[in-house]
Design a protein around this motif. Structure first.
Motif, mmCIF file in Angstrom:
data_model
loop_
_atom_site.group_PDB
_atom_site.id
_atom_site.type_symbol
_atom_site.label_atom_id
_atom_site.label_comp_id
_atom_site.label_asym_id
_atom_site.label_seq_id
_atom_site.Cartn_x
_atom_site.Cartn_y
_atom_site.Cartn_z
ATOM 1 N N HIS A 286 4.783 0.099 -0.334
ATOM 2 C CA HIS A 286 5.679 -0.920 0.206
ATOM 3 C C HIS A 286 4.974 -2.262 0.320
ATOM 4 O O HIS A 286 3.791 -2.327 0.630
ATOM 5 C CB HIS A 286 6.260 -0.495 1.560
ATOM 6 C CG HIS A 286 5.288 0.226 2.441
ATOM 7 N ND1 HIS A 286 4.876 1.519 2.191
ATOM 8 C CD2 HIS A 286 4.635 -0.149 3.568
ATOM 9 C CE1 HIS A 286 4.019 1.896 3.121
ATOM 10 N NE2 HIS A 286 3.843 0.893 3.969
ATOM 11 N N HIS B 23 0.826 -1.220 0.000
ATOM 12 C CA HIS B 23 0.000 0.000 0.000
ATOM 13 C C HIS B 23 0.854 1.262 0.000
ATOM 14 O O HIS B 23 2.009 1.232 0.405
ATOM 15 C CB HIS B 23 -0.907 0.021 1.250
ATOM 16 C CG HIS B 23 -0.136 -0.106 2.528
ATOM 17 N ND1 HIS B 23 -0.001 -1.306 3.183
ATOM 18 C CD2 HIS B 23 0.550 0.801 3.266
ATOM 19 C CE1 HIS B 23 0.734 -1.137 4.265
ATOM 20 N NE2 HIS B 23 1.096 0.143 4.344
ATOM 21 N N HIS C 99 0.551 5.018 1.869
ATOM 22 C CA HIS C 99 -0.205 5.551 2.996
ATOM 23 C C HIS C 99 -1.192 6.598 2.482
ATOM 24 O O HIS C 99 -0.897 7.338 1.547
ATOM 25 C CB HIS C 99 0.739 6.144 4.047
ATOM 26 C CG HIS C 99 1.511 5.075 4.768
ATOM 27 N ND1 HIS C 99 2.774 5.238 5.269
ATOM 28 C CD2 HIS C 99 1.165 3.772 5.055
ATOM 29 C CE1 HIS C 99 3.177 4.112 5.825
ATOM 30 N NE2 HIS C 99 2.216 3.209 5.700
ATOM 31 N N GLU D 212 7.673 4.893 7.477
ATOM 32 C CA GLU D 212 7.504 3.655 8.260
ATOM 33 C C GLU D 212 8.858 2.971 8.393
ATOM 34 O O GLU D 212 9.683 3.047 7.476
ATOM 35 C CB GLU D 212 6.508 2.741 7.523
ATOM 36 C CG GLU D 212 6.166 1.459 8.247
ATOM 37 C CD GLU D 212 4.864 0.819 7.731
ATOM 38 O OE1 GLU D 212 4.120 1.460 6.961
ATOM 39 O OE2 GLU D 212 4.606 -0.332 8.099
HETATM 40 FE FE LIG Z 1 2.582 0.978 5.679
#
Ligand SMILES: [Fe+2]
Ligand SMILES: O=P(O)(O)OC[C@H]1O[C@](O)(CO)[C@@H](O)[C@@H]1O
Length: 184
Positions: free
Chosen positions: A135, A87, A89, A96
């Motif tokens: 990612h 996904h 964000h 992240e």
């Molecule tokens: Fe994530």
């Protein structure tokens, strides 16, 4: 002030205790994700592809942090290794951290111009995923791939961009070893 949550990370990366919730993604939950649809349809739809466990003690509050582990089962659909959906964000600038806990994997990232990069995940490896990067993790080994993660609680998930074209690379087995295929 809460300074301890009563949650634990066990050796295999599993979380237990307070404020821990889990979710499971099976093959039947991932139509269209893998390139070989014939192989996909020949497999057990109940097969678990990955599980996510989440420690959440702040909801989605701005400034809060979430902690999670993802466990990807070893396996392939045709020649393509089991992987997470992946996904961006929803709030694009949210970054992240990922780190390898056990197993052998690949982290695939891709920016909004579809420029992709890949890096090996191994026990102890640490990966900073900047904002604006989709990612996904891929299990290229024979054992479960367990990856820890920490991210901002308000980041959210955006699957829409990826639903159309997917990632621009795929990780497949070629001559018995993992290879990167272009999916442009
Ligand atoms: Fe994530
Ligand atoms: O199913 P997805 O979107 O690939 O995400 C799997 C999980 O990976 C994470 O990025 C961290 O483990 C979480 O944000 C997410 O729940």
């Amino acid at each position: 002030m809460i300074i301890s949550s009563g949650a634990f990370v066990s050796d295999n990366g599993r979380l237990r205790g307070e404020n821990v919730a889990g979710s499971v993604r099976r093959l039947k939950d991932l139509p269209g994700l893998f390139m070989d649809d014939t192989a996909y349809r020949s497999m057990d739809p109940e097969q678990i592809v990955y599980e996510v466990q989440l420690h959440n003690s702040c909801g989605s509050a701005e400034g809060g942090l979430l902690f999670g582990t993802s466990t990807v089962t070893p396996g392939k659909v045709g020649r393509e290794y089991f992987m997470t959906k992946g996904h961006f964000h929803e709030i694009r600038n949210r970054a992240e951290y990922y780190w390898g806990i056990s197993g052998k994997g690949v982290l695939v990232t891709m920016d909004e111009r579809r420029q992709a990069s890949t890096v090996r995940i191994e026990p102890g490896s640490l990966h900073y995923i900047p904002g604006h990067a989709a990612h996904r993790i891929v299990n290229i080994g024979d054992c479960p791939l367990v990856v820890g993660a920490c991210w901002l609680a308000d980041a959210g998930y955006d699957y829409d961009l990826l639903a159309k074209e997917g990632f621009s690379v795929r990780i497949v087995e070629e001559n018995g070893a993992p290879a990167i295929w272009s999916n442009k």
